[in-house]
Design an enzyme around this catalytic site. Structure first.
Site, short mmCIF file in Angstrom:
data_model
loop_
_atom_site.label_atom_id
_atom_site.label_comp_id
_atom_site.label_asym_id
_atom_site.label_seq_id
_atom_site.Cartn_x
_atom_site.Cartn_y
_atom_site.Cartn_z
N ILE A 1 -0.19 -6.05 5.12
CA ILE A 1 0.09 -4.77 4.47
C ILE A 1 1.58 -4.47 4.57
CG2 ILE A 1 -0.34 -2.27 4.56
CD1 ILE A 1 -3.01 -3.01 6.02
N LYS A 2 2.16 -4.01 3.49
CA LYS A 2 3.53 -3.52 3.46
C LYS A 2 3.48 -2.04 3.09
CE LYS A 2 7.91 -4.33 0.92
NZ LYS A 2 8.03 -3.41 -0.22
N THR A 3 4.11 -1.20 3.91
CA THR A 3 4.03 0.22 3.64
C THR A 3 5.22 0.98 4.18
OG1 THR A 3 2.48 2.08 3.58
CG2 THR A 3 2.71 0.93 5.69
N ALA B 1 0.85 -1.19 0.00
CA ALA B 1 0.00 0.00 0.00
C ALA B 1 0.88 1.24 0.00
CB ALA B 1 -0.92 -0.01 1.22
N TYR B 2 1.12 1.77 -1.19
CA TYR B 2 2.07 2.86 -1.37
C TYR B 2 1.35 4.11 -1.88
CZ TYR B 2 5.82 -0.68 -1.27
OH TYR B 2 6.69 -1.69 -0.92
#
Length: 281
Positions: A190-192, A155-156
């Site tokens: 989620i990766k952020t 999520a960028y």
């Protein structure tokens, strides 16, 4: 009683996270996203087998790759190491205006054939192409969930409006918004971005409403201790760990840093203590 696919999602997520609910995942999609020049400083790591052997020996919990790398080097993974297949990407060869779109380069069936434990896709929230990526993620997530596979969203927040309104994509308000959008679009992990402080990252974690939030490792930090301090603050803020690429493969000997990260993430060790134990300072 849970449906079969819900049991599968829970079991596969557990292949990344230890009993403490945290994970250290090695990322290796940079040869596609940034180009092979990312490996020039330590060129041997352009060979996925070489770097995978090092990170697996050091004890990472999972590995994230694009389908092609998993096809040629996935057999290096031990059964205890989770495999995350990312189905979207882009190159930096595109015109700059077109780099705010991630395109699909593989399908859920491909990830299943490769033995994936989780399936990942990126959404650039705030991009002019946000709608296309939302639809792309929805299609991937719907099918993956039907088959019992967890879905990870990178999520960028990114785009001209983000820069205009928030000045930088790491502003906690927009990172928090992206994390919440990931949750509401069906992400299981989620990766952020790092938001700059423990206090602001805690807000991102809270906005994710119980969905695990992992730090995106970002560019290499010259002093390993500085990176350990960021990861420590992520964990203290309630984050679930980190997905790390350049901070690992852009070091000649990445194993001491990996072991220090494991100390911080899984043993709650102070960064200085972990760094000293692994000979980094």
């Amino acid at each position: 009683m849970d449906a079969y696919q819900n049991v599968g999602i829970k079991r596969r997520i557990g292949r990344f996270f230890r009993r403490d609910g945290r994970a250290l995942i090695f990322a290796m999609d940079h040869g596609f996203e940034h180009g092979p020049t990312d490996f020039e400083e330590h060129w041997e790591h352009v060979n996925p087998r070489i770097i995978l052997r090092k990170v697996i020996r050091a004890g990472v919990d999972g590995v994230m790759m694009l389908p092609g790398l998993a096809r040629i080097a996935g057999d290096e993974l031990k059964p205890s190491v989770g495999l995350m297949i990312k189905l979207t990407s882009k190159t930096e060869l595109r015109p700059k205006d077109d780099q705010l779109l991630q395109s699909q380069l593989g399908f859920v069936e491909d990830a299943v054939k490769l033995g994936a434990d989780a399936i990942a896709a990126t959404v650039y929230w705030g991009s002019p192409q946000e709608d296309a990526m939302m639809r792309q993620f929805a299609e991937i997530a719907s099918y993956a969930h039907d088959l019992g596979f967890p879905v990870v969203q990178f999520a960028y927040p990114r785009g001209p409006y983000i820069s205009e309104k928030y000045r930088k994509k790491e502003d906690y308000r927009v990172v928090m918004y992206g994390a919440r959008a990931a949750v509401e679009s069906g992400a299981d992990m989620i990766k952020t971005y790092w938001t700059g402080s423990r206090e602001t990252f805690a807000k991102v974690v809270e906005a994710a409403a119980g969905v695990p939030v992992l730090l995106s490792g970002g560019a290499k930090t010259e002093n390993p201790l500085d990176f350990l301090k960021v990861v420590y603050d992520v964990v203290e803020a309630g984050g679930a760990g980190a997905v790390v690429g350049r901070n690992i493969f852009q070091r000649e000997n990445p194993e001491p840093l990996i072991k220090a990260l494991i100390r911080v993430i899984h043993r709650n060790e102070e960064p200085e203590e972990a760094a000293k134990a692994e000979g980094l300072i």
